[in-house]
Design a protein around this motif. Sequence first.
Motif, PDB file in Angstrom:
ATOM      1  N   LYS A   8       3.195   3.270   0.367  1.00 18.54           N
ATOM      2  CA  LYS A   8       2.334   2.813   1.458  1.00 18.54           C
ATOM      3  C   LYS A   8       3.161   2.561   2.720  1.00 18.54           C
ATOM      4  O   LYS A   8       2.769   2.948   3.820  1.00 18.54           O
ATOM      5  CB  LYS A   8       1.598   1.544   1.045  1.00 18.54           C
ATOM      6  CG  LYS A   8       0.657   1.004   2.103  1.00 18.54           C
ATOM      7  CD  LYS A   8      -0.025  -0.258   1.640  1.00 18.54           C
ATOM      8  CE  LYS A   8       0.910  -1.408   1.890  1.00 18.54           C
ATOM      9  NZ  LYS A   8       0.334  -2.721   1.706  1.00 18.54           N
ATOM     10  N   GLU A   9       4.311   1.949   2.570  1.00 23.05           N
ATOM     11  CA  GLU A   9       5.184   1.684   3.714  1.00 23.05           C
ATOM     12  C   GLU A   9       5.694   2.983   4.339  1.00 23.05           C
ATOM     13  O   GLU A   9       5.755   3.109   5.557  1.00 23.05           O
ATOM     14  CB  GLU A   9       6.359   0.800   3.302  1.00 23.05           C
ATOM     15  CG  GLU A   9       5.980  -0.636   3.074  1.00 23.05           C
ATOM     16  CD  GLU A   9       5.414  -1.305   4.317  1.00 23.05           C
ATOM     17  OE1 GLU A   9       5.995  -1.138   5.411  1.00 23.05           O
ATOM     18  OE2 GLU A   9       4.388  -1.989   4.189  1.00 23.05           O
ATOM     19  N   LYS A  10       6.045   3.958   3.500  1.00 25.54           N
ATOM     20  CA  LYS A  10       6.536   5.238   4.025  1.00 25.54           C
ATOM     21  C   LYS A  10       5.447   5.968   4.798  1.00 25.54           C
ATOM     22  O   LYS A  10       5.707   6.552   5.845  1.00 25.54           O
ATOM     23  CB  LYS A  10       7.076   6.104   2.900  1.00 25.54           C
ATOM     24  CG  LYS A  10       8.385   5.580   2.365  1.00 25.54           C
ATOM     25  CD  LYS A  10       8.998   6.510   1.361  1.00 25.54           C
ATOM     26  CE  LYS A  10      10.255   5.870   0.835  1.00 25.54           C
ATOM     27  NZ  LYS A  10      11.366   6.739   0.803  1.00 25.54           N
ATOM     28  N   VAL A  44       6.205   0.911  -6.672  1.00 22.93           N
ATOM     29  CA  VAL A  44       6.210   2.304  -6.213  1.00 22.93           C
ATOM     30  C   VAL A  44       5.086   2.535  -5.210  1.00 22.93           C
ATOM     31  O   VAL A  44       5.292   3.157  -4.167  1.00 22.93           O
ATOM     32  CB  VAL A  44       6.077   3.270  -7.415  1.00 22.93           C
ATOM     33  CG1 VAL A  44       5.769   4.680  -6.955  1.00 22.93           C
ATOM     34  CG2 VAL A  44       7.353   3.245  -8.248  1.00 22.93           C
ATOM     35  N   LEU A  45       3.910   2.026  -5.499  1.00 21.68           N
ATOM     36  CA  LEU A  45       2.784   2.203  -4.583  1.00 21.68           C
ATOM     37  C   LEU A  45       3.016   1.482  -3.264  1.00 21.68           C
ATOM     38  O   LEU A  45       2.673   1.997  -2.196  1.00 21.68           O
ATOM     39  CB  LEU A  45       1.488   1.717  -5.237  1.00 21.68           C
ATOM     40  CG  LEU A  45       0.989   2.559  -6.394  1.00 21.68           C
ATOM     41  CD1 LEU A  45      -0.207   1.897  -7.054  1.00 21.68           C
ATOM     42  CD2 LEU A  45       0.655   3.961  -5.946  1.00 21.68           C
ATOM     43  N   ASP A  46       3.608   0.310  -3.317  1.00 24.79           N
ATOM     44  CA  ASP A  46       3.902  -0.431  -2.095  1.00 24.79           C
ATOM     45  C   ASP A  46       4.916   0.315  -1.239  1.00 24.79           C
ATOM     46  O   ASP A  46       4.770   0.402  -0.022  1.00 24.79           O
ATOM     47  CB  ASP A  46       4.406  -1.831  -2.432  1.00 24.79           C
ATOM     48  CG  ASP A  46       4.496  -2.712  -1.214  1.00 24.79           C
ATOM     49  OD1 ASP A  46       3.511  -2.754  -0.448  1.00 24.79           O
ATOM     50  OD2 ASP A  46       5.550  -3.350  -1.020  1.00 24.79           O
ATOM     51  N   ALA A  90       5.817  -2.271 -16.671  1.00 25.86           N
ATOM     52  CA  ALA A  90       5.314  -0.994 -16.161  1.00 25.86           C
ATOM     53  C   ALA A  90       4.358  -1.221 -14.998  1.00 25.86           C
ATOM     54  O   ALA A  90       4.400  -0.492 -14.007  1.00 25.86           O
ATOM     55  CB  ALA A  90       4.627  -0.212 -17.279  1.00 25.86           C
ATOM     56  N   VAL A  91       3.516  -2.226 -15.100  1.00 30.82           N
ATOM     57  CA  VAL A  91       2.584  -2.529 -14.023  1.00 30.82           C
ATOM     58  C   VAL A  91       3.354  -2.975 -12.785  1.00 30.82           C
ATOM     59  O   VAL A  91       3.057  -2.544 -11.672  1.00 30.82           O
ATOM     60  CB  VAL A  91       1.561  -3.600 -14.465  1.00 30.82           C
ATOM     61  CG1 VAL A  91       0.758  -4.119 -13.288  1.00 30.82           C
ATOM     62  CG2 VAL A  91       0.644  -3.039 -15.539  1.00 30.82           C
ATOM     63  N   GLY A  92       4.347  -3.818 -12.969  1.00 29.36           N
ATOM     64  CA  GLY A  92       5.168  -4.254 -11.841  1.00 29.36           C
ATOM     65  C   GLY A  92       5.875  -3.090 -11.174  1.00 29.36           C
ATOM     66  O   GLY A  92       5.934  -3.005  -9.942  1.00 29.36           O
ATOM     67  N   TRP A  93       6.395  -2.172 -11.970  1.00 29.09           N
ATOM     68  CA  TRP A  93       7.066  -0.986 -11.433  1.00 29.09           C
ATOM     69  C   TRP A  93       6.082  -0.144 -10.635  1.00 29.09           C
ATOM     70  O   TRP A  93       6.381   0.304  -9.531  1.00 29.09           O
ATOM     71  CB  TRP A  93       7.663  -0.168 -12.577  1.00 29.09           C
ATOM     72  CG  TRP A  93       8.302   1.096 -12.125  1.00 29.09           C
ATOM     73  CD1 TRP A  93       9.559   1.239 -11.631  1.00 29.09           C
ATOM     74  CD2 TRP A  93       7.708   2.394 -12.094  1.00 29.09           C
ATOM     75  NE1 TRP A  93       9.784   2.553 -11.311  1.00 29.09           N
ATOM     76  CE2 TRP A  93       8.665   3.281 -11.583  1.00 29.09           C
ATOM     77  CE3 TRP A  93       6.467   2.886 -12.459  1.00 29.09           C
ATOM     78  CZ2 TRP A  93       8.409   4.634 -11.425  1.00 29.09           C
ATOM     79  CZ3 TRP A  93       6.217   4.231 -12.301  1.00 29.09           C
ATOM     80  CH2 TRP A  93       7.175   5.087 -11.793  1.00 29.09           C
ATOM     81  N   ALA A  94       4.886   0.069 -11.177  1.00 27.56           N
ATOM     82  CA  ALA A  94       3.882   0.889 -10.500  1.00 27.56           C
ATOM     83  C   ALA A  94       3.452   0.257  -9.176  1.00 27.56           C
ATOM     84  O   ALA A  94       3.299   0.953  -8.170  1.00 27.56           O
ATOM     85  CB  ALA A  94       2.670   1.095 -11.410  1.00 27.56           C
ATOM     86  N   ILE A  95       3.300  -1.053  -9.163  1.00 27.69           N
ATOM     87  CA  ILE A  95       2.936  -1.734  -7.922  1.00 27.69           C
ATOM     88  C   ILE A  95       4.044  -1.565  -6.889  1.00 27.69           C
ATOM     89  O   ILE A  95       3.779  -1.321  -5.715  1.00 27.69           O
ATOM     90  CB  ILE A  95       2.632  -3.217  -8.190  1.00 27.69           C
ATOM     91  CG1 ILE A  95       1.317  -3.339  -8.959  1.00 27.69           C
ATOM     92  CG2 ILE A  95       2.568  -4.014  -6.892  1.00 27.69           C
ATOM     93  CD1 ILE A  95       1.029  -4.726  -9.473  1.00 27.69           C
TER      94      ILE A  95
END
Length: 51
Positions: free
Chosen positions: A39-41, A34-36, A27-32
Amino acid sequence: MSHLNYYSYANNDPLRFIDPTGEIIQAVGWAIGVLDEAKEKVKNCKDKYWN
């Protein structure tokens, strides 16, 4: 030296609070991820419209 708190998922008490399935790490990996991506968008949008 790493500055990550590896016991934060267990409120710093890994003997009392455990994650036997290991799903919290996924879940933490998925959240990171998504946030990354977000941020790129935002960066791409900013570069396209404000420059």
